[in-house]
Design an enzyme around this catalytic site. Structure first.
Site, short mmCIF file in Angstrom:
data_model
loop_
_atom_site.label_atom_id
_atom_site.label_comp_id
_atom_site.label_asym_id
_atom_site.label_seq_id
_atom_site.Cartn_x
_atom_site.Cartn_y
_atom_site.Cartn_z
N HIS A 1 0.87 -1.18 0.00
CA HIS A 1 0.00 0.00 0.00
C HIS A 1 0.91 1.23 0.00
O HIS A 1 2.00 1.19 0.57
CB HIS A 1 -0.84 -0.04 1.27
CG HIS A 1 -1.92 0.99 1.35
ND1 HIS A 1 -1.68 2.30 1.65
CD2 HIS A 1 -3.26 0.90 1.19
CE1 HIS A 1 -2.82 2.98 1.66
NE2 HIS A 1 -3.80 2.14 1.39
N CYS B 1 -4.47 2.32 -3.83
CA CYS B 1 -3.21 2.85 -3.24
C CYS B 1 -2.08 1.84 -3.40
O CYS B 1 -1.27 1.65 -2.48
CB CYS B 1 -3.38 3.22 -1.77
SG CYS B 1 -4.58 4.52 -1.51
N LYS C 1 -10.59 -0.25 10.31
CA LYS C 1 -10.74 -1.49 9.54
C LYS C 1 -11.06 -2.66 10.47
O LYS C 1 -11.29 -3.77 10.02
CB LYS C 1 -9.46 -1.79 8.76
CG LYS C 1 -9.16 -0.75 7.69
CD LYS C 1 -7.89 -1.09 6.96
CE LYS C 1 -7.29 0.07 6.23
NZ LYS C 1 -8.01 0.48 5.04
N ASP D 1 2.88 -4.28 8.10
CA ASP D 1 1.68 -3.47 7.95
C ASP D 1 0.51 -4.44 8.14
O ASP D 1 0.19 -5.24 7.25
CB ASP D 1 1.70 -2.84 6.55
CG ASP D 1 0.36 -2.23 6.17
OD1 ASP D 1 -0.62 -2.38 6.92
OD2 ASP D 1 0.31 -1.60 5.10
N GLN E 1 -4.69 -5.13 7.19
CA GLN E 1 -5.67 -6.12 6.71
C GLN E 1 -5.61 -7.43 7.47
O GLN E 1 -6.29 -8.39 7.12
CB GLN E 1 -5.47 -6.38 5.20
CG GLN E 1 -5.64 -5.15 4.34
CD GLN E 1 -7.06 -4.57 4.41
OE1 GLN E 1 -8.02 -5.24 4.83
NE2 GLN E 1 -7.21 -3.32 4.01
N1 PMP Z 1 -1.93 -0.57 4.58
C1 PMP Z 1 -2.88 -1.37 4.10
C2 PMP Z 1 -2.54 -2.79 3.74
C3 PMP Z 1 -4.19 -0.89 3.93
O1 PMP Z 1 -5.14 -1.69 3.46
C4 PMP Z 1 -4.47 0.44 4.30
C5 PMP Z 1 -5.84 1.03 4.13
N2 PMP Z 1 -6.35 0.89 2.83
C6 PMP Z 1 -3.43 1.23 4.82
C7 PMP Z 1 -2.18 0.68 4.95
C8 PMP Z 1 -3.66 2.64 5.26
O2 PMP Z 1 -4.48 2.71 6.36
P1 PMP Z 1 -4.98 4.10 6.94
O3 PMP Z 1 -5.52 4.87 5.78
O4 PMP Z 1 -6.03 3.73 7.92
O5 PMP Z 1 -3.81 4.76 7.56
#
Ligand code: PMP
Length: 408
Positions: A122, A366, A225, A199, A202
């Protein structure tokens, strides 16, 4: 009580929403999951009985607020099997947590040091490291991704070197749903003296994670999430790892002593929590962690896996659909990305929303380097939570089949 997704739905009032007279099918859980009444109530209780600023107050309500905030930290520490509550830093989310590590490591890094990520990360786990590349001249190296949408661990040997300082990878991909095999990554890091950051955005919604068993140094995730409010997330770090990080933000609450000509900082985790933190959100996150931990984990996992299988089988039966990610159910979560030949992902998402009230996400998620790897502008993505049912999956499949008839 046996796990029953229909019963669980009653805890999420928003799932009763009707859009244009149709029942909502919420399949965008990887972007933000919904929030159960237990969490809404915990936030409400806090705001109506314990709202005050934390740490600095001396009156009773401030003590109550501080206790609630620190209790949330302890719940999260247990959720992660952390050695100590003080290894849990509250942040704004995964993005805030990863930036905190990247910026906080800057003074330990020099030009030519290497950061290893992967092609499926991401942007939250790419951009903070790019910023270090621009600022310090560290080199960014990426593990490639297999045709199945997994990090190619066979490339660890040639990608991780003596100059690697950090290996930062997604525990579960937000695009392909692939689950990372963490052990070989940790072994490679130990052999080269690097640290490991996962990270976990998920991964944590699917149940408690054991950071000590994983053997990593840092773990980041977001509350929204995992059935908690927005604006709260966590950086877990091993005590020694956090102790080495410089604070990225300065302000109230993160100092030991301030004079006009010198400063000393508080110990972690407060060193990284400058200013008034998101207190009610932290309380909500604690309640959400309790709520997830109380679910029957194996039954939920089996339910989500069955729905994932139903989705993969159904999509395979629709001509022109291509799944981007593992086709099987092994080492994958209920995040399914796919394309429909001749239809832009945004158009597909809008179509199934309009006609079937199915909420999907469409675009690059992203993860532009991953899209480039597969030669795509984007995908449509359906992602599951424990409250999803066969009806949600069937509405998706019906919507995609209809989109092919109408749009192609
Ligand atoms: N890493 C992963 C794997 C994600 O799925 C996401 C959210 N789409 C993020 C980072 C970013 O999370 P946040 O916008 O809550 O900071």
């Amino acid at each position: 009580m046996a796990f029953d997704p229909e019963q669980l739905r009653a805890e999420f009032p928003i799932l009763n929403t009707r859009l244009g007279g149709k029942a909502l099918h919420y399949l965008d859980n990887a972007a933000s999951a919904q929030i159960p009444v237990a969490v809404i109530d915990a936030v409400m209780r806090h705001e109506t009985a314990a709202r005050a600023n934390v740490s600095r107050g001396v009156h009773s309500l401030a003590e109550r607020a501080t206790e609630a905030y620190e209790a949330a930290r302890s719940i999260i520490a247990r959720y992660l099997n952390a050695a100590l509550p003080d290894e849990v830093v509250f942040t704004g989310g995964t993005t805030g947590a990863i930036n905190l590590v990247a910026q906080g490591s800057a003074s330990q890094l020099k030009p030519g040091d290497e950061i290893v990520i992967s092609e499926l990360e991401h942007h939250s786990n790419i951009v903070p490291w790019h910023m270090l590349r621009e600022r310090i001249g560290v080199a960014l190296r990426a593990l490639p991704v297999t045709d199945e949408g997994r990090v190619d661990l066979a490339a660890l040997d040639r990608t991780v070197t003596k100059r690697t300082r950090m290996i930062a990878l997604a525990h579960v991909s937000n695009v392909t749903g692939a689950v990372l095999d963490v052990a070989p990554v940790v072994a490679a890091a130990r052999a080269s003296g690097a640290q490991v950051l996962l990270d976990g955005a998920q991964a944590v919604p699917h149940g408690p994670v054991d950071v000590r068993a994983l053997g990593v140094d840092f773990y980041a995730f977001s509350g929204h999430k995992m059935f908690a409010p927005n604006g709260i997330g966590v950086l877990w770090g091993k005590r020694e790892a956090l102790a080495r990080l410089a604070p990225a933000f300065g302000g109230g609450g993160m100092i030991r002593e301030v004079a006009l000509d010198q400063i000393s900082y508080a110990d972690p985790p407060r060193r990284f929590e400058a200013g008034t933190p998101p207190i009610a959100q932290a309380v909500g996150l604690g309640e959400a962690a309790r709520w997830v931990a109380a679910l029957e984990r194996e039954a939920v996992a089996a339910h989500e896996l069955r729905l994932t299988g139903r989705m993969l089988d159904g999509l395979a039966d629709i001509r022109g659909v291509r799944v981007v990610g593992p086709q099987g159910l092994q080492a994958r979560r209920g995040v399914v990305s796919f394309t429909l030949d001749g239809v832009h992902p945004h158009d597909l998402c809008q179509f199934v929303d309009d006609r079937f009230a199915v909420a999907l996400r469409g675009g690059h998620h992203c993860a532009q380097p991953l899209m480039r790897r597969f030669g795509l502008a984007g995908t449509s993505r359906a992602s599951l939570a424990p409250y999803n049912t066969d009806a949600d999956v069937d509405a998706l499949l019906q919507g995609v089949a209809e989109a092919r008839r109408v749009l192609v």
